[in-house]
Structure formats: structure tokens, C-alpha cells
Design a protein around this motif. Structure first.
Motif, PDB file in Angstrom:
ATOM      1  N   ALA A 140       0.890  -1.211  -0.080  1.00 54.35           N
ATOM      2  CA  ALA A 140       0.014   0.077   0.061  1.00 54.35           C
ATOM      3  C   ALA A 140       0.692   1.316  -0.120  1.00 54.35           C
ATOM      4  O   ALA A 140       0.401   2.287  -0.608  1.00 54.35           O
ATOM      5  CB  ALA A 140      -0.882   0.103   1.233  1.00 54.35           C
ATOM      6  N   LEU A 141       1.988   1.358   0.708  1.00 54.15           N
ATOM      7  CA  LEU A 141       2.716   2.316   0.779  1.00 54.15           C
ATOM      8  C   LEU A 141       3.710   2.607  -0.349  1.00 54.15           C
ATOM      9  O   LEU A 141       3.705   3.847  -0.930  1.00 54.15           O
ATOM     10  CB  LEU A 141       3.688   2.411   2.150  1.00 54.15           C
ATOM     11  N   GLU A 142       3.879   1.595  -1.151  1.00 58.01           N
ATOM     12  CA  GLU A 142       4.700   1.738  -2.481  1.00 58.01           C
ATOM     13  C   GLU A 142       3.607   2.427  -3.330  1.00 58.01           C
ATOM     14  O   GLU A 142       4.147   3.317  -4.158  1.00 58.01           O
ATOM     15  CB  GLU A 142       5.176   0.396  -2.799  1.00 58.01           C
ATOM     16  N   ALA A 143       2.552   2.077  -3.606  1.00 52.41           N
ATOM     17  CA  ALA A 143       1.416   2.584  -4.208  1.00 52.41           C
ATOM     18  C   ALA A 143       1.370   3.971  -4.062  1.00 52.41           C
ATOM     19  O   ALA A 143       1.097   4.856  -4.866  1.00 52.41           O
ATOM     20  CB  ALA A 143       0.165   1.842  -4.123  1.00 52.41           C
ATOM     21  N   ALA A 144       1.321   4.236  -2.895  1.00 48.81           N
ATOM     22  CA  ALA A 144       1.069   5.606  -2.244  1.00 48.81           C
ATOM     23  C   ALA A 144       2.297   6.573  -2.802  1.00 48.81           C
ATOM     24  O   ALA A 144       2.533   7.567  -3.215  1.00 48.81           O
ATOM     25  CB  ALA A 144       0.909   5.927  -0.670  1.00 48.81           C
ATOM     26  N   GLU A 145       3.727   6.019  -2.429  1.00 47.27           N
ATOM     27  CA  GLU A 145       4.708   6.810  -2.951  1.00 47.27           C
ATOM     28  C   GLU A 145       4.765   6.934  -4.478  1.00 47.27           C
ATOM     29  O   GLU A 145       5.248   7.766  -4.949  1.00 47.27           O
ATOM     30  CB  GLU A 145       6.169   6.004  -2.791  1.00 47.27           C
ATOM     31  N   ALA A 146       4.266   6.083  -5.277  1.00 47.79           N
ATOM     32  CA  ALA A 146       3.976   6.230  -6.800  1.00 47.79           C
ATOM     33  C   ALA A 146       3.162   7.262  -7.055  1.00 47.79           C
ATOM     34  O   ALA A 146       2.966   7.503  -8.123  1.00 47.79           O
ATOM     35  CB  ALA A 146       3.997   4.943  -7.286  1.00 47.79           C
ATOM     36  N   GLY A 147       2.293   7.715  -6.157  1.00 45.80           N
ATOM     37  CA  GLY A 147       1.328   8.535  -6.418  1.00 45.80           C
ATOM     38  C   GLY A 147       0.020   8.248  -7.291  1.00 45.80           C
ATOM     39  O   GLY A 147      -0.932   8.719  -7.367  1.00 45.80           O
ATOM     40  N   LEU A 148      -0.100   6.784  -6.873  1.00 43.39           N
ATOM     41  CA  LEU A 148      -1.341   5.853  -7.399  1.00 43.39           C
ATOM     42  C   LEU A 148      -2.672   6.198  -6.426  1.00 43.39           C
ATOM     43  O   LEU A 148      -3.541   6.187  -6.896  1.00 43.39           O
ATOM     44  CB  LEU A 148      -0.977   4.529  -7.603  1.00 43.39           C
ATOM     45  N   MET A 149      -2.306   5.960  -5.075  1.00 41.79           N
ATOM     46  CA  MET A 149      -3.433   6.178  -4.432  1.00 41.79           C
ATOM     47  C   MET A 149      -3.023   6.514  -2.977  1.00 41.79           C
ATOM     48  O   MET A 149      -1.740   6.772  -2.436  1.00 41.79           O
ATOM     49  CB  MET A 149      -3.977   4.710  -3.980  1.00 41.79           C
ATOM     50  N   ALA A 150      -4.190   6.886  -2.244  1.00 40.31           N
ATOM     51  CA  ALA A 150      -3.890   7.549  -0.685  1.00 40.31           C
ATOM     52  C   ALA A 150      -4.747   6.568   0.173  1.00 40.31           C
ATOM     53  O   ALA A 150      -5.906   6.423   0.348  1.00 40.31           O
ATOM     54  CB  ALA A 150      -4.581   8.882  -0.661  1.00 40.31           C
ATOM     55  N   PRO A 151      -3.626   5.801   1.014  1.00 34.41           N
ATOM     56  CA  PRO A 151      -4.225   4.445   1.489  1.00 34.41           C
ATOM     57  C   PRO A 151      -4.886   5.033   2.982  1.00 34.41           C
ATOM     58  O   PRO A 151      -4.528   5.928   3.745  1.00 34.41           O
ATOM     59  CB  PRO A 151      -3.091   3.727   1.743  1.00 34.41           C
ATOM     60  N   LEU A 152      -5.922   4.408   3.288  1.00 36.33           N
ATOM     61  CA  LEU A 152      -6.669   4.470   4.607  1.00 36.33           C
ATOM     62  C   LEU A 152      -6.372   3.051   5.236  1.00 36.33           C
ATOM     63  O   LEU A 152      -6.978   2.153   4.830  1.00 36.33           O
ATOM     64  CB  LEU A 152      -8.332   4.727   4.383  1.00 36.33           C
ATOM     65  N   LEU A 153      -5.848   3.078   6.188  1.00 35.35           N
ATOM     66  CA  LEU A 153      -5.259   1.800   6.828  1.00 35.35           C
ATOM     67  C   LEU A 153      -6.341   1.091   7.964  1.00 35.35           C
ATOM     68  O   LEU A 153      -6.477   2.007   8.908  1.00 35.35           O
ATOM     69  CB  LEU A 153      -3.928   1.887   7.314  1.00 35.35           C
ATOM     70  N   ILE A 154      -6.741   0.111   7.533  1.00 33.08           N
ATOM     71  CA  ILE A 154      -8.045  -0.481   8.662  1.00 33.08           C
ATOM     72  C   ILE A 154      -7.519  -1.722   9.116  1.00 33.08           C
ATOM     73  O   ILE A 154      -7.328  -2.561   8.293  1.00 33.08           O
ATOM     74  CB  ILE A 154      -9.237  -0.438   7.468  1.00 33.08           C
ATOM     75  N   GLY A 155      -7.481  -1.544  10.472  1.00 29.82           N
ATOM     76  CA  GLY A 155      -7.254  -2.796  11.248  1.00 29.82           C
ATOM     77  C   GLY A 155      -6.752  -2.446  12.663  1.00 29.82           C
ATOM     78  O   GLY A 155      -6.632  -1.487  12.962  1.00 29.82           O
ATOM     79  N   PRO A 156      -6.548  -3.426  13.466  1.00 26.44           N
ATOM     80  CA  PRO A 156      -5.873  -3.177  14.579  1.00 26.44           C
ATOM     81  C   PRO A 156      -4.570  -2.307  14.763  1.00 26.44           C
ATOM     82  O   PRO A 156      -3.652  -2.721  13.980  1.00 26.44           O
ATOM     83  CB  PRO A 156      -5.350  -4.537  15.391  1.00 26.44           C
TER      84      PRO A 156
END
Length: 474
Positions: A194-210
Motif C-alpha cells: 500500500a505504501l509503495e503505491a502511495a509513494e508512486a502517487g497512485l493512491m492515498a491509503p486508509l489503513l484499516i485494522g488493529p
């Protein structure tokens, strides 16, 4: 050499001043990549095509590959040949060498020294225009024993090319990052994807979990997640439900699988009242980059539908055609696979293929060209199709491969991946939003390609692209 199948040296006593030998090679991009692989030189200035016209790039390649390599090949195989010991070499680079240049490397004996059987050779490389690009001198210790043996056959080496994935990622280079609900990113691999995709400018992740588990995963991965939103969830099932809810509310435009089972995520997706279903059957597709194959292959369904019936296969094909349109295939060729290429009542997959083709003939499936049943070889190999006399606009040129069932699709995709060196970008289609499936074994390129495909699909849906499934009412 007396026999092209044999390699023979020239001993010190056989060598005379004025003897000469040469070979000719043309520099290709693949040569550069192979040199980088062997040498470990991965400087972008040497590998990026944008640098290919610069003198620095050309001179490095001339020195590393042709100046040393070609001249060394002449000395080691022709003059003196096997048994020669390289002592020293000095080279001067007069002109740049670039991709497409044809270089002739030659060596000429200028002096013999009886002590230690040393031979001095003038070295020269010229390009296709006859211009001298390299000159210098080599000092070798010539062999004193005769060697004559069969010339070793070099193995065929192919480089896996992933230009299609690079193109997909480039297509997403313009536009805002897509808000993405990442369900349960509680392992280093899942969080990194997820973070790699964010660094590539593809997405803004919402991290859902404990939260504690997400932060532990970030620590294990050596990642800083201080700039990302965390949505607390009690466990993986809760994370899947909350991720789906964020999509339903419009806060997220994509859904991404983290470190939970696909079944867990899909159990939150499929309910009609609370999930992300549409009127279209939900299905899975791999966009595969297969070394040596000229175009990407879309393989469906390898993860969601276990044993789809005729109507479900029709939706699987519609989803795959929509995907093909989004990645730039205007009228995809769809091969409906079976073990044979003729209709056999004892093989249900051949009957389904015939029915699906008739549905396409009558406008029930649009946007692509269908044919089947086709065996895999007839679908992807024009030579195999010709051999069996199959006259079809799809045979040998298929871009979408529709498998009979999940087992066949999963095995085909994994055979291509683990035996053929292919990359497989996974995506779930037919839901309200694209769903990104990544694996711990995926390369960075594959992870980014999966995200890029999802972004392209989401943008196309936003523009109300024809053929994409309508949103179902809650």
C-alpha cells in the motif's frame, strides 16, 4: 578456422607478426541490460532509454561491452585463442558507440617476445561507417600447446520485459491519488504494498485494522506511517467490513486486500444489502506480462468463481472486456479455453464456449471478438493454429483467456508465473469499485501494476465509461 564447429588456437610458434583476426557485433538494448545484469552496473544513466543519446552513456557501453568484451572475445577465441592469458590492455575511445551501431573488433600481431611467450597485438574497433571508435594495444601470453575442440554452444538467454506494466503505470501518472481502503494491512508485505503505491502517487491509503498490529508491521518493514490515516478495527473480519463501509460511503474509491484471506474480504463484499455487489457477476482477472509474449494476457477467472455456469461466464467475459478497454485494447480477442478446439458433448466447457460465441453473435456480449472452444496452444500460438487449420480472428492472437473453472485458471496463472517468469497483476471486477489483490510473492512492479489497473478502472467508472457495470442500489 578449418571447421566452423571447432575452435582452434594458434600457439606461440604458429603466430607471426602481421597475423590478424576479427569479429563483428551490433549493439542492442538487450546487450546493455545483460551487461548490467552480469556486472551489477544498474546506474539509471546506463539503462534508461532517455539517456541513450548521450556521449557519457555511449562511452561507458563502448568501454564496458565492446572495448573490453569484443576485443577479449577475439583474443580468447581466434588469436591466439584458447589457452591465451590476458596480461594487460590499454584502450583509447575516439568516438561514441550507441544502440544500433555495428562494431568490428580486430587484433593484429605487432610483436613477439620469446621470454614467457608474450605477444603484443594492436587492437582496433570500427563502426558501420568505417570510423575508428576504439584503438589500443593488448599484451597476452600465448599458448604453447595446441587446442582443437568442438565450439561450445552458448545457452539461449531471454530477458523478461515488462513494458506493458510500465505503460500501465505511466497511464496513471496524471491525476490525484485515489483514496483506497486497505483492509487489514498487518504484515510488512501487505503494508509495504500500500505504501509503495502511495509513494508512486497512485493512491492515498486508509489503513484499516488493529492499530498496534499495523504499527508493528510498519516497524518490521522499516516504514514511516505517520502521514497516513489509521481506521481502528478489532480483527480481520471487522477490518473487511469497515473497509467496505468506507467504499459505500464514498470516502474510498478503491478497496485493497491486506494480510487477510481473500475469502474474508469477499465475504464482506458480496452481501447485497451491505456489500459492493452490482448487477454484474463479480469475477477475478490477472493481467499477465509473459516473457517472450508480445502483449499482456488477461486470464479469468482464477480466484473467485469456482465452477461458473454459462451466464456467469458471460459476465466474466464482459468484465474482462471492460478491463481490456481500460488498459488500451480497443477490441480484445477473447479465447474461450478447453482441452480441444472442437465441440464435444462429453466436455461441458466446449458446449459453454459454443454458447458464449453464439451470445456474442447475437449482441449479448459486446466489445470484443470471441472464439472457442480453443486449446491453449491454438489460442496464443499462430503457428499452432495454422498447423491445425484453424481459421479465426482470435486463434493465435488472443488477448483474453477465459478458463473453464477456477482450478484451470489458477494453475495456468501459476505455471506462467513460476515456470515462465511471468508477472501477474490481480484485480477483482464487477463490484462497485475495483478490488486490488496482491500477494506476498509479488514484485514491486507487479504490486504497482495491480494498483495502476485499479486506478484506471476507477477513473473510467467516474467518467461513466460505456460498458462498465452500473451501481446497484443499496
Amino acid at each position: 578456422m578449418a571447421d566452423g564447429a571447432l575452435i582452434e588456437n594458434r600457439t606461440f610458434d604458429e603466430i607471426a607478426v602481421g597475423d590478424t583476426a576479427s569479429l563483428t557485433r551490433t549493439l542492442s538494448e538487450e546487450d546493455i541490460q545483460l551487461f548490467a545484469l552480469v556486472s551489477g552496473d544498474v546506474d539509471p544513466a546506463h539503462l534508461d532509454a532517455d539517456y541513450a543519446a548521450t556521449d557519457i552513456f555511449r562511452r561507458v557501453i563502448a568501454h564496458g561491452m565492446w572495448g573490453g568484451g569484443l576485443i577479449s572475445a577475439v583474443l580468447g577465441t581466434e588469436l591466439p585463442g584458447p589457452g591465451a592469458i590476458y596480461l594487460s590492455q590499454s584502450l583509447r575511445f575516439a568516438r561514441p558507440v550507441g544502440i544500433g551501431d555495428t562494431i568490428t573488433a580486430s587484433v593484429t600481431v605487432s610483436e613477439k617476445r620469446a621470454e614467457r611467450h608474450v605477444v603484443l597485438l594492436d587492437c582496433r574497433c570500427v563502426n558501420q561507417e568505417g570510423e575508428e571508435v576504439i584503438s589500443g594495444q593488448a599484451e597476452v601470453e600465448a599458448p604453447i600447446e595446441k587446442v582443437r575442440r568442438p565450439r561450445a554452444a552458448l545457452p539461449e538467454v531471454r530477458l523478461a520485459r515488462h513494458d506493458g506494466y510500465r505503460r500501465l503505470i505511466e497511464l496513471t501518472s496524471h491525476g490525484e491519488p485515489m483514496p483506497t481502503a486497505v483492509a487489514h494491512p498487518c504484515s510488512a508485505a501487505a503494508l509495504s504494498a500500500a505504501l509503495e503505491a502511495a509513494e508512486a502517487g497512485l493512491m492515498a491509503p486508509l489503513l484499516i485494522g488493529p492499530e498496534t498490529r499495523i504499527r508493528k508491521a510498519a516497524e518490521e518493514a522499516g516504514r514511516d506511517i505517520s502521514g497516513f490515516a489509521i481506521v481502528p478495527a478489532d480483527h480481520s473480519h471487522d477490518a473487511a467490513a469497515k473497509a467496505v463501509a468506507l467504499v459505500r460511503s464514498g470516502e474510498a474509491k478503491l478497496l485493497m486486500k491486506g494480510s487477510l484471506h481473500t475469502d474474508e474480504l469477499m465475504s464482506a463484499v458480496v452481501p447485497s444489502a451491505t456489500g459492493l455487489r452490482t448487477e454484474r457477476r463479480i469475477s477475478h482477472a490477472y493481467v499477465m506480462e509473459v516473457p517472450g509474449h508480445p502483449t499482456p494476457l488477461i486470464i479469468t477467472d482464477a480466484a473467485i468463481n469456482i465452477a461458473p455456469d454459462l451466464e456467469e461466464k458471460a459476465d466474466i467475459i464482459r468484465n474482462a472486456i471492460d478491463l481490456a478497454h481500460v488498459i488500451g485494447i480497443e477490441r480484445p480477442r477473447v479465447a474461450i479455453l478447453s482441452a480441444v478446439e472442437t465441440v464435444n458433448p462429453a466436455m461441458p466447457s466446449t458446449l459453454d464456449a459454443a454458447g458464449l460465441c453464439k451470445m456474442a453473435d447475437r449482441g449479448q456480449i459486446t466489445g470484443g471478438v470471441l472464439d472457442g472452444p480453443l486449446a491453449l496452444d491454438n489460442a496464443i500460438s499462430e503457428a499452432a493454429a495454422r498447423e491445425k487449420g484453424i481459421d479465426s480472428p482470435v486463434a493465435g492472437k488472443a488477448e483474453i483467456l477465459v478458463v473453464p473453472n477456477l482450478e484451470a485458471g489458477n494453475m495456468l496463472a501459476k505455471q506462467l508465473t513460476f515456470l515462465g517468469g511471468a508477472d501477474a497483476a490481480g484485480i477483482v471486477l464487477g463490484a462497485r469499485v475495483p478490488i486490488i489483490l496482491t500477494s506476498r510473492a509479488d514484485s514491486l512492479r507487479t504490486r504497482l501494476a495491480s494498483c495502476a489497473v485499479a486506478v484506471l478502472l476507477a477513473r473510467a467508472a467516474t467518467k461513466a465509461a460505456p460498458g462498465l457495470p452500473e451501481k446497484a442500489s443499496a
